[in-house]
Design an enzyme around this catalytic site. Structure first.
Site, PDB file in Angstrom:
ATOM      1  N   ALA A   9     -12.074   2.613  -4.170  1.00 45.97           N
ATOM      2  CA  ALA A   9     -13.070   2.527  -4.522  1.00 45.97           C
ATOM      3  C   ALA A   9     -13.382   3.654  -5.779  1.00 45.97           C
ATOM      4  O   ALA A   9     -12.761   4.111  -6.050  1.00 45.97           O
ATOM      5  CB  ALA A   9     -14.547   3.118  -3.624  1.00 45.97           C
ATOM      6  N   LEU A  17      -2.981  10.425  -1.258  1.00 42.82           N
ATOM      7  CA  LEU A  17      -3.304   9.949  -2.184  1.00 42.82           C
ATOM      8  C   LEU A  17      -5.792   9.412  -2.298  1.00 42.82           C
ATOM      9  O   LEU A  17      -5.441  10.926  -2.822  1.00 42.82           O
ATOM     10  CB  LEU A  17      -3.127   8.986  -2.655  1.00 42.82           C
ATOM     11  CG  LEU A  17      -2.881   9.155  -4.769  1.00 42.82           C
ATOM     12  CD1 LEU A  17      -2.488  10.792  -5.484  1.00 42.82           C
ATOM     13  CD2 LEU A  17      -1.765   8.339  -4.828  1.00 42.82           C
ATOM     14  N   LYS A  57     -15.193  -0.803   4.789  1.00 47.01           N
ATOM     15  CA  LYS A  57     -13.851  -0.937   5.806  1.00 47.01           C
ATOM     16  C   LYS A  57     -14.811  -1.667   7.135  1.00 47.01           C
ATOM     17  O   LYS A  57     -14.003  -1.556   8.157  1.00 47.01           O
ATOM     18  CB  LYS A  57     -14.030   0.394   6.893  1.00 47.01           C
ATOM     19  CG  LYS A  57     -12.864   0.949   5.839  1.00 47.01           C
ATOM     20  CD  LYS A  57     -12.000   0.950   5.069  1.00 47.01           C
ATOM     21  CE  LYS A  57     -10.624   1.650   4.704  1.00 47.01           C
ATOM     22  NZ  LYS A  57      -9.557   0.919   4.500  1.00 47.01           N
ATOM     23  N   TYR A 110     -18.124   9.490   2.467  1.00 39.57           N
ATOM     24  CA  TYR A 110     -17.441   8.386   2.642  1.00 39.57           C
ATOM     25  C   TYR A 110     -17.953   6.844   1.300  1.00 39.57           C
ATOM     26  O   TYR A 110     -17.382   5.889   1.490  1.00 39.57           O
ATOM     27  CB  TYR A 110     -16.942   7.747   4.257  1.00 39.57           C
ATOM     28  CG  TYR A 110     -15.793   7.284   4.206  1.00 39.57           C
ATOM     29  CD1 TYR A 110     -14.335   7.665   3.303  1.00 39.57           C
ATOM     30  CD2 TYR A 110     -15.505   5.654   4.905  1.00 39.57           C
ATOM     31  CE1 TYR A 110     -13.518   6.926   3.767  1.00 39.57           C
ATOM     32  CE2 TYR A 110     -14.993   5.406   4.897  1.00 39.57           C
ATOM     33  CZ  TYR A 110     -13.174   5.449   4.594  1.00 39.57           C
ATOM     34  OH  TYR A 110     -12.079   4.594   4.847  1.00 39.57           O
ATOM     35  N   GLY A 137       0.771  -0.799   0.326  1.00 37.14           N
ATOM     36  CA  GLY A 137      -0.397   0.272   0.063  1.00 37.14           C
ATOM     37  C   GLY A 137       0.830   1.058  -0.032  1.00 37.14           C
ATOM     38  O   GLY A 137       0.231   2.145  -0.148  1.00 37.14           O
TER      39      GLY A 137
HETATM   40  P1  NAP Z   1      -2.543   5.953  -0.475  1.00 37.01           P
HETATM   41  O1  NAP Z   1      -1.510   6.229   0.044  1.00 37.01           O
HETATM   42  O2  NAP Z   1      -3.212   5.965  -1.773  1.00 37.01           O
HETATM   43  O3  NAP Z   1      -2.154   4.309  -0.372  1.00 37.01           O
HETATM   44  C1  NAP Z   1      -2.953   3.311  -0.528  1.00 37.01           C
HETATM   45  C2  NAP Z   1      -2.914   2.440  -1.821  1.00 37.01           C
HETATM   46  O4  NAP Z   1      -3.648   1.342  -1.873  1.00 37.01           O
HETATM   47  C3  NAP Z   1      -2.182   2.818  -2.679  1.00 37.01           C
HETATM   48  O5  NAP Z   1      -0.918   2.899  -2.732  1.00 37.01           O
HETATM   49  C4  NAP Z   1      -2.695   1.739  -3.427  1.00 37.01           C
HETATM   50  O6  NAP Z   1      -2.158   2.124  -4.918  1.00 37.01           O
HETATM   51  C5  NAP Z   1      -3.205   0.889  -3.092  1.00 37.01           C
HETATM   52  N1  NAP Z   1      -4.410   0.092  -4.316  1.00 37.01           N
HETATM   53  C6  NAP Z   1      -5.333   0.705  -4.455  1.00 37.01           C
HETATM   54  N2  NAP Z   1      -6.031  -0.432  -5.267  1.00 37.01           N
HETATM   55  C7  NAP Z   1      -4.914  -1.273  -5.455  1.00 37.01           C
HETATM   56  C8  NAP Z   1      -4.932  -2.855  -6.153  1.00 37.01           C
HETATM   57  N3  NAP Z   1      -5.423  -3.348  -6.326  1.00 37.01           N
HETATM   58  N4  NAP Z   1      -3.734  -3.421  -5.290  1.00 37.01           N
HETATM   59  C9  NAP Z   1      -2.687  -3.347  -4.704  1.00 37.01           C
HETATM   60  N5  NAP Z   1      -2.946  -2.041  -4.417  1.00 37.01           N
HETATM   61  C10 NAP Z   1      -3.924  -1.368  -4.453  1.00 37.01           C
HETATM   62  O7  NAP Z   1      -3.732   6.345   0.770  1.00 37.01           O
HETATM   63  P2  NAP Z   1      -3.701   5.991   2.597  1.00 37.01           P
HETATM   64  O8  NAP Z   1      -4.569   7.236   2.771  1.00 37.01           O
HETATM   65  O9  NAP Z   1      -2.406   5.568   2.835  1.00 37.01           O
HETATM   66  O10 NAP Z   1      -4.339   4.943   2.457  1.00 37.01           O
HETATM   67  C11 NAP Z   1      -3.692   3.917   3.137  1.00 37.01           C
HETATM   68  C12 NAP Z   1      -4.702   2.949   4.654  1.00 37.01           C
HETATM   69  O11 NAP Z   1      -5.026   3.804   5.235  1.00 37.01           O
HETATM   70  C13 NAP Z   1      -5.866   2.371   3.418  1.00 37.01           C
HETATM   71  O12 NAP Z   1      -6.981   1.202   3.455  1.00 37.01           O
HETATM   72  C14 NAP Z   1      -6.422   3.639   3.643  1.00 37.01           C
HETATM   73  O13 NAP Z   1      -8.183   3.883   3.738  1.00 37.01           O
HETATM   74  C15 NAP Z   1      -6.984   3.997   5.475  1.00 37.01           C
HETATM   75  N6  NAP Z   1      -6.928   5.005   5.777  1.00 37.01           N
HETATM   76  C16 NAP Z   1      -6.591   6.227   5.450  1.00 37.01           C
HETATM   77  C17 NAP Z   1      -6.786   7.310   6.733  1.00 37.01           C
HETATM   78  C18 NAP Z   1      -7.066   8.812   5.667  1.00 37.01           C
HETATM   79  O14 NAP Z   1      -7.742   9.647   5.782  1.00 37.01           O
HETATM   80  N7  NAP Z   1      -5.610   8.712   4.670  1.00 37.01           N
HETATM   81  C19 NAP Z   1      -8.148   7.398   7.538  1.00 37.01           C
HETATM   82  C20 NAP Z   1      -7.897   6.075   8.028  1.00 37.01           C
HETATM   83  C21 NAP Z   1      -7.532   5.152   7.398  1.00 37.01           C
HETATM   84  P3  NAP Z   1      -2.744   2.460  -6.389  1.00 37.01           P
HETATM   85  O15 NAP Z   1      -1.939   4.383  -5.546  1.00 37.01           O
HETATM   86  O16 NAP Z   1      -1.827   2.063  -7.165  1.00 37.01           O
HETATM   87  O17 NAP Z   1      -3.814   2.821  -6.307  1.00 37.01           O
END
Ligand code: NAP
Length: 256
Positions: free
Chosen positions: A93, A194, A162, A155, A11
């Site tokens: 999504a 992102l 989730k 969301y 991720g």
């Molecule tokens: P992020 O940097 O965009 O990370 C999301 C990751 O998921 C990206 O590396 C993305 O890769 C990957 N991904 C999507 N589809 C995929 C696939 N088919 N196979 C493999 N990887 C895939 O954003 P982030 O906020 O750090 O998200 C990380 C986690 O934290 C997520 O579960 C998110 O829901 C959770 N979270 C985020 C927040 C927030 O506010 N940011 C709060 C709570 C929880 P690509 O870019 O290549 O699609």
């Protein structure tokens, strides 16, 4: 805290990814890491970041592909001979599902969100169980958000994904506890990444947390990463099946 440990982090998209913050903290705590990239589009990004780590293993893995997950496990087996922890930070999504009313959610959008953001935890965990057993146990960690329990505008289907992810944490923890494999989640407060920027009106959510969270601020990447290192290491050895809130206290607030 993680010296002589092998970890897999899924991720990492760029330097703002929560998974990258966790990877850096885990590496600083002594772990040797494997990182994945979803597609060639992001390979260069991930390789550039990985170059900052000691002897990283960088492997492709689209989490919707069982074959790529199997190949990933085989690469880790060859390179590390076992695995101590997995960080699952993949979520997705289709953008249209995150800007229109939830009632409009399409069948395909629902399927994709649940597949990438929830089922992938089950598939990845299953693939690494034999590698963890070889190390006498392990720790699996995923990332979730309060939108699993409460409604946040736009969301939408990600909240449903989730909820499925958090239930999967509990079922996996129950299945794998007898093999000394723990499964937990961090429920992080909103952070500008992102994935987060794909949610229409995300900056409003950030402002609401600043106004209403007991600590009156947003959380930082490093704060999530510090909790992650705790959950990956021996300090949390009796904790499994938990959703740990790292949200400046927002979730305890009554909303007034
Ligand atoms: P992020 O940097 O965009 O990370 C999301 C990751 O998921 C990206 O590396 C993305 O890769 C990957 N991904 C999507 N589809 C995929 C696939 N088919 N196979 C493999 N990887 C895939 O954003 P982030 O906020 O750090 O998200 C990380 C986690 O934290 C997520 O579960 C998110 O829901 C959770 N979270 C985020 C927040 C927030 O506010 N940011 C709060 C709570 C929880 P690509 O870019 O290549 O699609």
């Amino acid at each position: 805290m993680l010296s002589n440990k092998y970890g897999l982090v899924v991720g990492v998209a760029n330097k703002r990814s929560i998974s990258w913050a966790i990877a850096q903290a885990a590496a600083a705590a002594g772990a040797r890491l494997a990182l994945t990239y979803q597609s060639e589009r992001l390979e260069e990004n991930v390789r550039e970041l990985a170059a900052k780590l000691e002897q990283p293993l960088v492997v492709p893995c689209d989490v919707t592909s069982d074959q790529q997950i199997a190949d990933l496990a085989a690469s880790i087996d060859r390179e590390f001979g076992g695995l101590d922890f997995l960080v699952h930070g993949a979520a997705f999504a289709p953008p249209a599902e995150l800007s229109s009313p939830f009632v409009q959610t399409s069948r395909e959008g629902f399927r994709i969100a649940l597949d990438v953001s929830a089922y992938s935890l089950v598939a990845l965990t299953r693939a690494v169980v034999p590698l963890m057993e070889r190390r006498g146990g392990g720790s699996v960690l995923t990332l979730t958000y309060l939108g699993s329990q409460r409604v946040f505008t736009n969301y939408n289907v990600m909240g449903v994904a989730k909820a499925a992810l958090e239930a999967s944490v509990r079922y996996l923890a129950s299945d794998l506890g007898p093999r000394n494999i723990r499964v937990n989640a961090i429920s992080a407060g909103p952070i500008k990444t992102l994935a987060a920027m794909g949610i229409a009106g995300f900056s409003n959510i950030l402002q609401i947390y600043r106004d209403r969270a007991p600590l009156r601020r947003n959380v930082e990447l490093g704060e999530v990463a510090d909790t992650a290192v705790f959950l990956l290491g021996a300090g949390s050895r009796a904790i499994t099946g938990e959703i740990v809130m790292v949200d400046a206290g927002f979730s305890v607030s009554g909303g007034i």
